[in-house]
Enzyme design. Structure first.
Site, PDB file in Angstrom:
ATOM      1  N   HIS A  79       0.644  -1.068   0.107  1.00  0.00           N
ATOM      2  CA  HIS A  79       0.147  -0.198   0.019  1.00  0.00           C
ATOM      3  C   HIS A  79       0.876   1.324  -0.106  1.00  0.00           C
ATOM      4  O   HIS A  79       2.048   1.088   0.355  1.00  0.00           O
ATOM      5  CB  HIS A  79      -0.906   0.053   1.219  1.00  0.00           C
ATOM      6  N   GLU A 130      -3.729   3.865   2.228  1.00  0.00           N
ATOM      7  CA  GLU A 130      -3.574   4.134   3.853  1.00  0.00           C
ATOM      8  C   GLU A 130      -3.700   5.876   3.945  1.00  0.00           C
ATOM      9  O   GLU A 130      -2.812   6.467   3.287  1.00  0.00           O
ATOM     10  CB  GLU A 130      -2.706   3.741   4.751  1.00  0.00           C
TER      11      GLU A 130
END
Length: 134
Positions: A79, A130
């Site tokens: 991520h 995120e």
């Protein structure tokens, strides 16, 4: 709304070997491993002049990283993390635009001790995102 890139997270099958590679081959400043039981990972942060790399390793049987590594045994980018000033305002804005927030939608405390949320990769060009409040 999003600020600077906080880190790029890489899932690794061997945390010690990956840490040594960044330290010894690339000459990077490598932090100590830290367990994050709420997220099912052990993390090591690599400090770069303009951002960080977060090495992720499974912690516990239900770690989401274990499943990722089953599909990607050599590891890989997991991520990207962007900073936001107000995570609740960011969440509400994103939900209003149709983005899906993973989990309950309530922020959890991340590895930096700050609130974080994850956004569904299918809503962001196949990339898990995120958000971290700064």
């Amino acid at each position: 709304m999003i600020g600077r890139l906080n880190h790029v997270a890489i899932a690794v099958p061997d945390l010690d070997a990956a840490s040594a590679q960044y330290r010894d081959a690339l000459g990077a400043k490598v932090g100590a491993p830290q367990d994050e039981p709420d997220h099912g990972v052990t993390v090591v942060f690599i400090e770069l002049p303009n951002t960080k790399i977060e090495l992720l390793y499974p912690l516990g049987e239900n770690s989401p990283i274990a499943g990722f590594l089953e599909k990607n045994p050599a590891g890989g980018i997991h991520h990207v993390c962007y900073e936001v000033d107000d995570i609740l305002a960011a969440r509400d804005h994103l939900k209003a635009t149709g983005a899906r927030v993973l989990g309950s939608g309530e922020p959890k405390i991340g590895a930096h001790g700050k609130p974080v949320l994850f956004l569904h990769p299918k809503d962001f060009n196949g990339c898990l995102v995120e958000l971290e409040q700064v």
